[in-house]
Design a protein around this motif. Structure first.
Motif, PDB file in Angstrom:
ATOM      1  N   MET A  86     -44.089  10.680 -12.789  1.00 11.05           N
ATOM      2  CA  MET A  86     -44.227   9.470 -11.978  1.00 11.05           C
ATOM      3  C   MET A  86     -42.972   9.213 -11.150  1.00 11.05           C
ATOM      4  O   MET A  86     -41.845   9.366 -11.643  1.00 11.05           O
ATOM      5  CB  MET A  86     -44.428   8.247 -12.881  1.00 11.05           C
ATOM      6  N   THR A  87     -43.196   8.788  -9.913  1.00 12.60           N
ATOM      7  CA  THR A  87     -42.115   8.298  -9.070  1.00 12.60           C
ATOM      8  C   THR A  87     -42.674   7.172  -8.215  1.00 12.60           C
ATOM      9  O   THR A  87     -43.888   6.957  -8.188  1.00 12.60           O
ATOM     10  CB  THR A  87     -41.528   9.415  -8.193  1.00 12.60           C
ATOM     11  N   ARG A  88     -41.798   6.434  -7.558  1.00  9.49           N
ATOM     12  CA  ARG A  88     -42.280   5.428  -6.608  1.00  9.49           C
ATOM     13  C   ARG A  88     -41.535   5.585  -5.299  1.00  9.49           C
ATOM     14  O   ARG A  88     -40.501   6.239  -5.222  1.00  9.49           O
ATOM     15  CB  ARG A  88     -42.149   4.014  -7.159  1.00  9.49           C
ATOM     16  N   SER A 137     -34.715  11.709 -13.766  1.00  8.12           N
ATOM     17  CA  SER A 137     -34.031  12.407 -12.675  1.00  8.12           C
ATOM     18  C   SER A 137     -33.884  11.482 -11.471  1.00  8.12           C
ATOM     19  O   SER A 137     -34.809  10.734 -11.126  1.00  8.12           O
ATOM     20  CB  SER A 137     -34.801  13.658 -12.257  1.00  8.12           C
ATOM     21  N   THR A 138     -32.718  11.522 -10.855  1.00  4.41           N
ATOM     22  CA  THR A 138     -32.480  10.757  -9.634  1.00  4.41           C
ATOM     23  C   THR A 138     -31.627  11.620  -8.708  1.00  4.41           C
ATOM     24  O   THR A 138     -31.385  12.797  -8.975  1.00  4.41           O
ATOM     25  CB  THR A 138     -31.808   9.407  -9.960  1.00  4.41           C
ATOM     26  N   GLY A 139     -31.190  11.038  -7.606  1.00  8.43           N
ATOM     27  CA  GLY A 139     -30.380  11.788  -6.651  1.00  8.43           C
ATOM     28  C   GLY A 139     -29.554  10.857  -5.801  1.00  8.43           C
ATOM     29  O   GLY A 139     -29.509   9.648  -6.034  1.00  8.43           O
ATOM     30  N   PRO A 148     -36.619   3.785  -5.086  1.00 11.88           N
ATOM     31  CA  PRO A 148     -37.474   4.833  -4.528  1.00 11.88           C
ATOM     32  C   PRO A 148     -36.945   6.243  -4.799  1.00 11.88           C
ATOM     33  O   PRO A 148     -37.295   7.179  -4.086  1.00 11.88           O
ATOM     34  CB  PRO A 148     -37.447   4.541  -3.025  1.00 11.88           C
ATOM     35  N   CYS A 149     -36.099   6.410  -5.821  1.00 12.44           N
ATOM     36  CA  CYS A 149     -35.517   7.737  -6.045  1.00 12.44           C
ATOM     37  C   CYS A 149     -35.315   8.007  -7.537  1.00 12.44           C
ATOM     38  O   CYS A 149     -34.208   8.288  -7.984  1.00 12.44           O
ATOM     39  CB  CYS A 149     -34.196   7.869  -5.287  1.00 12.44           C
ATOM     40  N   LEU A 204     -32.937  10.696  -0.619  1.00 12.21           N
ATOM     41  CA  LEU A 204     -33.621   9.544  -0.038  1.00 12.21           C
ATOM     42  C   LEU A 204     -32.819   8.981   1.119  1.00 12.21           C
ATOM     43  O   LEU A 204     -31.606   8.764   0.998  1.00 12.21           O
ATOM     44  CB  LEU A 204     -33.801   8.441  -1.095  1.00 12.21           C
ATOM     45  N   TYR A 205     -33.501   8.733   2.223  1.00 11.00           N
ATOM     46  CA  TYR A 205     -32.900   8.024   3.352  1.00 11.00           C
ATOM     47  C   TYR A 205     -33.419   6.594   3.281  1.00 11.00           C
ATOM     48  O   TYR A 205     -34.613   6.339   3.472  1.00 11.00           O
ATOM     49  CB  TYR A 205     -33.266   8.721   4.660  1.00 11.00           C
ATOM     50  N   TRP A 206     -32.489   5.698   2.977  1.00  4.40           N
ATOM     51  CA  TRP A 206     -32.798   4.299   2.636  1.00  4.40           C
ATOM     52  C   TRP A 206     -32.568   3.438   3.867  1.00  4.40           C
ATOM     53  O   TRP A 206     -31.452   3.321   4.359  1.00  4.40           O
ATOM     54  CB  TRP A 206     -31.870   3.872   1.506  1.00  4.40           C
ATOM     55  N   ARG A 207     -33.598   2.816   4.356  1.00  7.44           N
ATOM     56  CA  ARG A 207     -33.520   2.098   5.630  1.00  7.44           C
ATOM     57  C   ARG A 207     -33.133   0.631   5.421  1.00  7.44           C
ATOM     58  O   ARG A 207     -33.716  -0.074   4.603  1.00  7.44           O
ATOM     59  CB  ARG A 207     -34.866   2.162   6.357  1.00  7.44           C
ATOM     60  N   ASP A 208     -32.158   0.183   6.204  1.00  2.40           N
ATOM     61  CA  ASP A 208     -31.809  -1.236   6.264  1.00  2.40           C
ATOM     62  C   ASP A 208     -32.360  -1.801   7.571  1.00  2.40           C
ATOM     63  O   ASP A 208     -32.136  -1.231   8.637  1.00  2.40           O
ATOM     64  CB  ASP A 208     -30.286  -1.409   6.202  1.00  2.40           C
ATOM     65  N   HIS A 209     -33.100  -2.892   7.484  1.00  3.35           N
ATOM     66  CA  HIS A 209     -33.617  -3.531   8.694  1.00  3.35           C
ATOM     67  C   HIS A 209     -33.789  -5.016   8.430  1.00  3.35           C
ATOM     68  O   HIS A 209     -33.777  -5.471   7.279  1.00  3.35           O
ATOM     69  CB  HIS A 209     -34.931  -2.893   9.150  1.00  3.35           C
ATOM     70  N   GLU A 210     -33.974  -5.768   9.484  1.00  2.06           N
ATOM     71  CA  GLU A 210     -33.957  -7.229   9.382  1.00  2.06           C
ATOM     72  C   GLU A 210     -35.110  -7.781   8.557  1.00  2.06           C
ATOM     73  O   GLU A 210     -35.022  -8.889   8.012  1.00  2.06           O
ATOM     74  CB  GLU A 210     -33.972  -7.849  10.780  1.00  2.06           C
TER      75      GLU A 210
END
Length: 332
Positions: A84-86, A114-116, A159-160, A204-210
């Motif tokens: 399982m992952t999300r 496991s993570t990264g 998410p990772c 993971l590319y983690w997005r910051d947005h408003e």
């Protein structure tokens, strides 16, 4: 071995295509995506329908109960994978994310997580807070200090992570109605004894947005994180045979003092402000931090956020030969 990807979504038409394309581009092919539309009012449902028609590994559902936790429960209910992952709909998977986590986790078996590493990015300018958090979380994961640092902030990106389904269920999965749900789950992973493993690459590319949920939803404000941390500390790490000391009399310290009083937990309180020494605050006498040298066996909750002050605090803790994660705990 199939990996089930649990994806709750609400009004993510701007970023959902990038997210889904990154999942389709995974080098590990044995996955299923359980995408749950949380009653979106934009084009999210149509995007999901289009992708579901393109690839049979994608299944989408409409959430009858509003909210991320019910959405995750629904995704889990329909999952068939052993692992399982999300994922979050505004983020992007690195192409080898699933493959690298899969190889690492299966090599060690159940009882592990496991993570990264992560890389924050933004459409505009990346916020300094998120940049600092990204640097911190990567350092903690490289050094394998996730459980030592768990009270400072969430040490594993929501998410990772990848776990065996049996371990997710053993941890209680998404049953508690507690937010921040991702932070609470990480504490529950720790409670059942999962051992974190880190892939030393950006996964993971983690997005910051408003419109990011953690910016807009009051369920993710800092006070809610405090409300998760302290009860878990009292359950997992508090030693009632030692004096509990709260270090710091700023707003964070006062919040934790209030919570300790509510929990009827006795504590001593120290700070570096001479004007407060000797005062009774919330029924507790404020003492100088230098008094720590005179205390007996103790555990210390540190609520001082200033990086400069933390350096001085760490120097005194080292002088007293106290150990992080056992004798003292960074809460910010």
């Amino acid at each position: 071995m199939c990996i089930s990807i649990l994806l709750p979504i609400f009004n993510e038409e701007r970023y959902l295509v990038e997210c889904l394309d990154s999942i389709l581009a995974q080098t590990y092919p044995d996955w299923e995506l359980l995408a749950v539309d949380d009653q979106s009012t934009d084009s999210t449902p149509q995007i999901l329908q289009d992708y579901q028609q393109r690839d049979a590994r994608i299944r989408s559902f409409r959430n009858p109960q509003k909210g991320v936790i019910p959405a995750l429960r629904l995704a889990l209910e329909h999952s068939t994978g052993a692992l399982m992952t999300r994922m979050d709909a505004d983020d992007i998977m690195a192409p080898a994310k699933l493959e690298l986590m899969y190889k690492q986790l299966v090599a060690h078996g159940p009882g592990h997580l496991s993570t990264g590493l992560v890389e924050y990015f933004a459409d505009a300018q990346l916020g300094q807070g998120y940049a600092r958090y990204g640097e911190w979380i990567n350092k903690v994961n490289r050094e394998g200090r996730q459980w030592e640092e768990i009270y400072r902030d969430c040490p594993i990106p929501a998410p990772c992570w990848l776990v065996y389904k049996e371990d997710l269920l053993r941890a209680g999965a998404f049953e508690p109605d507690i937010k921040p749900e991702d932070y609470d789950l990480i504490f529950r992973f720790r409670r059942i004894g999962l051992k974190p493993l880190t892939v030393p690459e950006v996964l993971l590319y983690w997005r910051d947005h408003e419109d990011r949920t953690t910016r807009m939803n009051e369920a993710y404000d800092i006070q809610k994180y405090f409300r998760v941390k302290l009860p878990w500390f009292l359950e997992l790490d508090h030693d009632p045979n030692r004096e509990l000391v709260l270090w710091g009399a700023g707003p964070r310290g006062k919040t934790f003092a209030t919570m300790l009083n509510e929990a009827k937990v006795k504590f001593r309180w120290v700070c570096d402000n001479p004007k407060k020494w000797g005062q009774q605050i919330y029924g507790v006498k404020m003492e100088a931090e230098s008094k720590l040298r005179e205390f007996g066996p103790m555990q210390i909750i540190i609520s001082v956020a200033s990086p400069i002050d933390q350096i001085a605090i760490k120097a005194l803790l080292d002088e007293l030969e106290l150990k992080a994660g056992t004798d003292y705990f960074w809460f910010c």
